[in-house]
Design an enzyme around this catalytic site. Structure first.
Site, PDB file in Angstrom:
ATOM      1  N   GLY A 127       0.831  -1.195   0.000  1.00 54.26           N
ATOM      2  CA  GLY A 127       0.000   0.000   0.000  1.00 54.26           C
ATOM      3  C   GLY A 127       0.863   1.240   0.000  1.00 54.26           C
ATOM      4  O   GLY A 127       1.957   1.257  -0.571  1.00 54.26           O
ATOM      5  N   GLU A 128       0.370   2.303   0.610  1.00 51.16           N
ATOM      6  CA  GLU A 128       1.028   3.607   0.728  1.00 51.16           C
ATOM      7  C   GLU A 128       1.558   4.130  -0.605  1.00 51.16           C
ATOM      8  O   GLU A 128       2.549   4.870  -0.644  1.00 51.16           O
ATOM      9  CB  GLU A 128       2.126   3.591   1.805  1.00 51.16           C
ATOM     10  CG  GLU A 128       3.321   2.703   1.566  1.00 51.16           C
ATOM     11  CD  GLU A 128       4.286   2.627   2.755  1.00 51.16           C
ATOM     12  OE1 GLU A 128       5.504   2.820   2.552  1.00 51.16           O
ATOM     13  OE2 GLU A 128       3.818   2.362   3.881  1.00 51.16           O
TER      14      GLU A 128
END
EC number: 2.4.2.21
Length: 337
Positions: A304-305
């Protein structure tokens, strides 16, 4: 900045009047691509990617100079049901890590010359547990959408959005199932690495959420009832980018679920988007097929991120550099076979 919308109906009005890419720039870029010093098609997908980018930027020889990455963070009421291998307080701890430059996305943004912004959305107030009530009120989802809308730098020439939020693979699975159909097991993955018992909890939570909100038919309402603040913020940023004709590189499963809520409301809402990568979250491939976006990369990431989309920025940068910087046969004095 004056609020662009104050109701979901006003967001729907924006989705009904989206700008298109520039056909003349597409034609000019395609013509230039056909004259570059290479065999036709020799650069594979880079050629279509660069032409797509040129169309949205409105120039046949574009440059990428001001890419922007935005990471949104939010907390979820469903986290209390044990849907993650990590506690909810990790969200705030990771936001501090982003702010101090210690996360993977900090390194990737610096490597590829992208501006990185981080926005934490009411971490002290998780969304409601969507098995019991809508995750957000209309005012709350509007506030989150507007946070994403405002976060986009109008001077950016590429946008990448990502997220951090314990429990958000569960809300993304529920949102994807609500928008595109299928059983909870089709969409629920292991996320942060839950064991079989945790996976069963996630599937139950998604099933209960879908049952509770089964009468909700609009993509934005599905986002309100099943999403999270950071998910809605990503949707708001993606929508703002479309209005500004800024191309978007989509990140993983959660980002694509946010994008899917826009597509469910307006089928052409994602024409300015390319999928940056295929993540290791098992249902991401299914979701990419649902939104019609083949990924640029497949590296087994599940962080993610915005990390996977950030890596794909290098691919887009290379594609655009070739279109704009290579010599034509005439310029190079090379015979065109």
């Amino acid at each position: 900045m004056t609020a662009a919308f104050s109701t979901l109906d006003e967001v729907r009005d924006i989705l009904r009047a989206l700008p298109e890419s520039d056909a003349e720039s597409i034609d000019d870029a395609a013509a230039r691509n056909g004259q570059l010093t290479k065999p036709p098609g020799a650069l594979g997908r880079l050629e279509a990617l660069a032409i797509w980018y040129a169309g949205w930027r409105g120039v046949a020889t574009p440059r990428i100079e001001t890419p922007q990455i935005i990471v949104f963070a939010g907390n979820h009421g469903i986290a209390a049901q044990g849907v993650s291998a990590f506690p909810a307080e990790v969200t705030a701890q990771m936001v501090l890590n982003f702010q101090h430059g210690g996360a993977a996305i900090n390194q990737l943004a610096a490597t590829f010359g992208a501006k990185l912004d981080v926005h934490a959305l009411a971490l002290e107030q998780p969304t409601a547990d969507f098995t019991q009530a809508p995750a957000m009120s209309e005012a709350e989802v509007i506030d989150a959408l507007h946070t994403g809308w405002q976060a986009v730098d109008a001077a950016a020439d590429v946008l990448i959005v990502g997220e951090m939020g314990i429990g958000n693979t569960t809300c993304a699975a529920a949102l994807a199932a609500a928008c595109f159909g299928g059983a909870p097991a089709d969409w629920v993955g292991r996320g942060t690495g839950v064991d079989d018992a945790g996976l069963a909890i996630k599937q139950r939570v998604v099933a209960e959420g879908l049952a509770r909100h089964a009468t909700v038919h609009d993509g934005l309402e599905k986002l309100r009832c099943l999403g999270g603040r950071e998910v809605a913020a990503m949707a708001g940023a993606i929508l703002r980018a479309r209005v500004l004709r800024i191309p978007v590189l989509l990140d993983g499963f959660i980002c694509c679920a946010a994008a899917g809520s826009l597509m469910h409301t307006a089928p052409d809402a994602l024409e300015h988007c390319v999928a940056g990568h295929l993540s290791a979250e098992g249902s991401h491939d299914r979701l990419l097929q649902a939104i019609g976006k083949p990924p640029l990369l497949s590296l087994g990431l599940r962080l993610g991120e915005a990390s996977g989309a950030a890596l794909s920025l290098a691919v887009l940068q290379g594609a655009v550099a070739c279109l704009s910087g290579m010599a034509t046969f005439a310029e190079a004095g090379v015979a065109d076979g």
